[in-house]
Design an enzyme around this catalytic site. Structure first.
Site, PDB file in Angstrom:
ATOM      1  N   LYS A  71      95.658  88.045  58.742  1.00  0.00           N
ATOM      2  CA  LYS A  71      94.558  87.065  59.020  1.00  0.00           C
ATOM      3  C   LYS A  71      93.289  87.948  59.627  1.00  0.00           C
ATOM      4  CE  LYS A  71      93.652  83.769  62.816  1.00  0.00           C
ATOM      5  NZ  LYS A  71      94.334  83.116  64.080  1.00  0.00           N
ATOM      6  N   SER A 148      94.412  78.655  64.429  1.00  0.00           N
ATOM      7  CA  SER A 148      93.230  79.313  63.625  1.00  0.00           C
ATOM      8  C   SER A 148      93.896  80.234  62.659  1.00  0.00           C
ATOM      9  CB  SER A 148      92.192  80.249  64.657  1.00  0.00           C
ATOM     10  OG  SER A 148      93.459  80.967  65.393  1.00  0.00           O
ATOM     11  N   SER A 172      97.801  78.841  67.685  1.00  0.00           N
ATOM     12  CA  SER A 172      97.235  79.253  66.235  1.00  0.00           C
ATOM     13  C   SER A 172      98.306  79.768  65.380  1.00  0.00           C
ATOM     14  CB  SER A 172      96.211  80.261  66.327  1.00  0.00           C
ATOM     15  OG  SER A 172      94.852  79.505  66.888  1.00  0.00           O
TER      16      SER A 172
END
Length: 477
Positions: A71, A148, A172
């Site tokens: 990520k 997220s 997240s």
């Protein structure tokens, strides 16, 4: 190996095929790069890549040659551009070195083929940053992939890679796991390294790890990446035995509390509540003692503490970007709610931050007391299945308090575990009538990852999910 054979294997299964010499790492990498390219046209889940060839990795690791993405937030690789979801960083900066976690991913043998999308600085339960555009849910591209870690969640669910990095400051890891039909383990605070750039993040709320398709992958990967580095701020108790041995082990007879009402007092979809209740019934039939119970805390006080802590952290993060780039943050290069939080965070005093942390301490003590009475707390992961894109619009006209509350009132079951630092895992136990995944969350006391993995594996056997496949998948694009 055909794309459908590749996509059907979890990371452990693919590692076994590679180790047996049934396919080469180069062939698997080609499959993965093609798969990421194929699904990304529909999902928009890639921040950088796919690369021509995977980043360097150990040929002797447990997952040697298994494709992977990380990520675009916190974790980074030497020389690979990172922009943390913000337009302030343009095409991205190139870090001079790996983070400690990236070192561990490489040592595990994971072959990184791309970087996945995130909302701006990770502060959203949706992944639609202006820096990349909207990331879409592979089960229904009109819906959110969550946040997220939405890019990672979408790519794993679509079969492009079997495992992906994710991190969790308010849900997240677990939110995109629930929305995309994956396993999302948030380990205990201090379990997975954040260094060397950070000692802790977000006043200790933020945790690093991954999203996976299977419980055994989560357990084995945790074995490979957990543990301290010299200079780490926290060192917590190691496991009694490898976590890989916990997946499938007998959990014994546990005291399990179930709670399906939002702590925020907000709407919980009846299908989501029913999935949690049905999961509790499965556990009760397996011999566990199950009853309805919940930690008791003041949601409004808790939310105010989150407003202060999140805003202060965003202001700190933006100050770091300003120092790196020479730019000044403002409404022209930050999303509306990010700028509102940064402005608020710049006004937070040391006394206010201390008061917020005092609230967190009070809540943590209550949750700690609760886990002297119960071994596991079972809740929904999110209040609803994945909402439509735009549901959490980071460019809405909201102040810091309004934005923080909007996020957590729609995902009210996850942020508690960030404040307490305790572990939790989301499992994709059900599907909605509209064909979207539903996740339930198991939570436990500090350092209870092994316990949660045992129960999770028990549910994976009773309520299997491996054969489910979203509309956007490597076998259908």
């Amino acid at each position: 190996m055909k794309p459908e054979e590749y996509a059907a294997l979890d990371a452990t299964g693919l590692a076994e095929v590679l180790a047996a010499g049934e396919i080469s790492a180069e062939e698997v990498a080609e499959l993965a790069i093609d798969a990421v390219t194929a699904v990304n046209g529909e999902l928009n889940a890639v921040a950088a890549g796919p690369f021509e060839r995977p980043l360097g990795h150990s040929p002797g690791g447990r997952f040697a040659g298994v494709p992977f993405v990380f990520k675009d937030l916190v974790c980074h690789a030497a020389g690979v551009p990172t922009k943390m979801g913000t337009r302030m960083l343009g095409e991205g900066i190139r870090p001079p070195a790996d983070t400690h976690l990236m070192e561990r991913f490489r040592e595990a043998g994971l072959a990184t083929v791309a970087v996945s999308t995130t909302p701006e600085f990770g502060f959203n339960a949706n992944t639609e940053a202006l820096a990349y555009g909207s990331t879409r849910n592979p089960w229904n591209i009109e819906h959110s992939a969550g946040g997220s870690s939405g890019g990672s969640g979408a790519l794993v669910a679509a079969g492009a890679v079997p495992v992906a990095h994710a991190n969790d400051g308010g849900g997240s890891i677990r939110i995109p796991a629930a929305y995309n039909g994956l396993v999302g383990l948030k380990p205990s605070r201090g379990r997975v390294p954040l260094g060397p750039d950070l000692g802790d993040a977000l006043s200790g709320f933020a945790i690093e790890f991954a999203v996976t398709r299977s419980v055994r992958d989560a357990a084995a990967l945790l074995d490979d990446v957990a543990g301290p580095f010299p200079g780490d701020r926290f060192i917590i108790a190691p496991p009694a035995r490898p976590w890989a041995q916990e997946a499938g082990a007998d959990p014994g007879r546990l005291r399990i509390a179930v709670h399906t009402e939002s702590w925020a007092g907000t709407f919980v979809d009846p299908e989501v509540a029913a999935a949690a209740e049905a999961t509790a019934a499965v556990l009760e039939s397996a011999g566990h003692q199950v009853e309805h119970a919940t930690p008791v805390f003041d949601w409004d006080e808790f939310m105010h503490a989150n407003v202060v802590i999140w805003s202060a952290f965003l202001a700190e993060s933006v100050a770091g970007v300003e120092a790196m780039t020479g730019l000044h943050a403002g409404p022209d290069n930050l999303e509306t709610t990010s700028w509102a939080c940064v402005q608020y965070g710049r006004r937070v005093t040391a006394v206010e931050l201390g008061a917020a942390n005092a609230v967190v301490n009070t809540v943590s003590r209550e949750v700690g007391r609760f886990f002297t009475e119960y071994d596991v707390l079972l809740t929904p992961t999110t209040n609803t299945p994945a909402p439509k894109l735009g549901h959490l619009d980071a460019n809405a006209d909201l102040d810091a308090a309004g934005w923080t509350r909007r996020i957590f009132e729609t995902c009210s079951f996850t942020p508690l575990l960030n404040a307490t630092g305790t572990p939790g895992i989301s499992l994709p136990v059900a599907m909605s009538d509209t064909g979207l995944p539903i996740g339930v969350q198991l939570a436990g006391p500090m350092c209870a990852e092994g316990l949660l993995l045992r129960v999770a594996a028990q549910l994976e056997t009773a309520l299997p999910w491996a054969d489910r496949q979203p509309a956007i998948h490597v076998t259908s694009v």
